[in-house]
Write a protein that holds these residues in place. Structure first.
Motif, PDB file in Angstrom:
ATOM      1  N   THR A  85     -22.049 -27.536  57.660  1.00 28.34           N
ATOM      2  CA  THR A  85     -21.406 -26.639  56.689  1.00 28.34           C
ATOM      3  C   THR A  85     -22.130 -26.690  55.350  1.00 28.34           C
ATOM      4  O   THR A  85     -22.383 -25.650  54.738  1.00 28.34           O
ATOM      5  CB  THR A  85     -19.922 -27.021  56.511  1.00 28.34           C
ATOM      6  N   PRO A 140     -14.517 -26.481  68.275  1.00 26.18           N
ATOM      7  CA  PRO A 140     -13.490 -25.557  67.788  1.00 26.18           C
ATOM      8  C   PRO A 140     -13.371 -25.534  66.265  1.00 26.18           C
ATOM      9  O   PRO A 140     -12.883 -24.569  65.701  1.00 26.18           O
ATOM     10  CB  PRO A 140     -12.209 -26.097  68.419  1.00 26.18           C
ATOM     11  N   ARG A 141     -13.856 -26.562  65.603  1.00 30.90           N
ATOM     12  CA  ARG A 141     -13.618 -26.678  64.161  1.00 30.90           C
ATOM     13  C   ARG A 141     -14.748 -26.153  63.287  1.00 30.90           C
ATOM     14  O   ARG A 141     -14.574 -26.018  62.085  1.00 30.90           O
ATOM     15  CB  ARG A 141     -13.356 -28.137  63.803  1.00 30.90           C
ATOM     16  N   SER A 142     -15.906 -25.903  63.854  1.00 30.72           N
ATOM     17  CA  SER A 142     -17.041 -25.459  63.048  1.00 30.72           C
ATOM     18  C   SER A 142     -17.183 -23.939  63.093  1.00 30.72           C
ATOM     19  O   SER A 142     -17.086 -23.328  64.154  1.00 30.72           O
ATOM     20  CB  SER A 142     -18.339 -26.100  63.543  1.00 30.72           C
ATOM     21  N   ASP A 143     -17.440 -23.366  61.931  1.00 33.30           N
ATOM     22  CA  ASP A 143     -17.699 -21.925  61.847  1.00 33.30           C
ATOM     23  C   ASP A 143     -19.152 -21.612  62.169  1.00 33.30           C
ATOM     24  O   ASP A 143     -19.516 -20.450  62.296  1.00 33.30           O
ATOM     25  CB  ASP A 143     -17.402 -21.413  60.431  1.00 33.30           C
ATOM     26  N   VAL A 162     -17.189 -35.652  62.286  1.00 32.62           N
ATOM     27  CA  VAL A 162     -16.830 -35.039  61.000  1.00 32.62           C
ATOM     28  C   VAL A 162     -18.058 -34.975  60.092  1.00 32.62           C
ATOM     29  O   VAL A 162     -18.311 -33.955  59.441  1.00 32.62           O
ATOM     30  CB  VAL A 162     -15.676 -35.818  60.323  1.00 32.62           C
ATOM     31  N   ALA A 166     -14.372 -32.304  70.135  1.00 37.02           N
ATOM     32  CA  ALA A 166     -13.207 -31.809  69.393  1.00 37.02           C
ATOM     33  C   ALA A 166     -13.518 -31.656  67.907  1.00 37.02           C
ATOM     34  O   ALA A 166     -12.956 -30.788  67.236  1.00 37.02           O
ATOM     35  CB  ALA A 166     -12.023 -32.753  69.586  1.00 37.02           C
ATOM     36  N   GLN A 167     -14.422 -32.479  67.393  1.00 35.60           N
ATOM     37  CA  GLN A 167     -14.789 -32.386  65.981  1.00 35.60           C
ATOM     38  C   GLN A 167     -15.786 -31.259  65.727  1.00 35.60           C
ATOM     39  O   GLN A 167     -15.870 -30.745  64.617  1.00 35.60           O
ATOM     40  CB  GLN A 167     -15.388 -33.712  65.492  1.00 35.60           C
ATOM     41  N   GLU A 223     -15.200 -39.990  66.170  1.00 34.04           N
ATOM     42  CA  GLU A 223     -14.590 -38.864  65.456  1.00 34.04           C
ATOM     43  C   GLU A 223     -15.156 -38.748  64.045  1.00 34.04           C
ATOM     44  O   GLU A 223     -15.442 -37.652  63.569  1.00 34.04           O
ATOM     45  CB  GLU A 223     -13.071 -39.026  65.398  1.00 34.04           C
ATOM     46  N   ARG A 258     -20.288 -32.170  61.342  1.00 39.93           N
ATOM     47  CA  ARG A 258     -19.707 -30.861  61.020  1.00 39.93           C
ATOM     48  C   ARG A 258     -19.849 -30.542  59.533  1.00 39.93           C
ATOM     49  O   ARG A 258     -20.236 -29.435  59.157  1.00 39.93           O
ATOM     50  CB  ARG A 258     -18.233 -30.826  61.438  1.00 39.93           C
ATOM     51  N   HIS A 259     -19.582 -31.516  58.689  1.00 43.15           N
ATOM     52  CA  HIS A 259     -19.698 -31.299  57.245  1.00 43.15           C
ATOM     53  C   HIS A 259     -21.148 -31.096  56.824  1.00 43.15           C
ATOM     54  O   HIS A 259     -21.421 -30.301  55.914  1.00 43.15           O
ATOM     55  CB  HIS A 259     -19.074 -32.463  56.480  1.00 43.15           C
TER      56      HIS A 259
END
Length: 141
Positions: free
Chosen positions: A124, A21-24, A117, A17-18, A113, A120-121
């Motif tokens: 990015t 769907p949340r990562s570009d 994060v 979930a982290q 979670e 994901r960060h």
């Protein structure tokens, strides 16, 4: 034993979930219940930035390094070199570079979670670095 599996599945779901769907930048390609979560760069990112296999591996290694600097240990999925005796069909197929995230029941859902994060960060941050000329969108002529 069933509660361990239930906890693992919950952590897998929390990690996915982290990331997906949340990562570009990345998408999860592993099976839904697989505790080894494999993340690859999205095809449009690879195509837009014209990233070769080596470029992708370098970018993902930078992501691994950035995660480690923030207290989360992940690895890259390693591909074996093509054997000299392999057929043309086998040589044409290559494993796409990926990040490997191992989900465990040793962490709480909240810790999992938080690790998601961080991952994901980190992705990015690596993908939006200006200093890395290969990562900026190439100008159109």
């Amino acid at each position: 034993m069933p509660e361990i599996l239930a906890g693992c599945r919950e952590n897998i779901k929390a990690m996915r979930a982290q990331l997906d769907p949340r990562s570009d930048w990345i998408t999860v390609t592993s099976a839904v219940d697989n505790p080894m979560v494999l993340c690859v760069l999205k095809p449009d990112v690879v195509n837009t930035r014209r990233l070769s296999m080596n470029d992708q591996e370098r970018v993902l290694q930078e992501c691994v390094d950035e995660c480690l600097a923030n207290g989360v240990l992940i690895t890259r999925l390693k591909a074996m070199p093509v054997a000299p005796s392999s057929t043309a069909k086998e040589q044409g197929w290559q494993l796409q570079p990926a990040l490997k995230v191992c989900v465990t029941t040793g962490l709480t859902k909240k810790e999992t979670e938080k690790a998601g994060v961080v991952i994901r960060h980190a992705v990015t941050k690596v993908m939006t670095r200006k200093a890395n000329s290969k990562l900026v969108v190439p100008p159109t002529a």
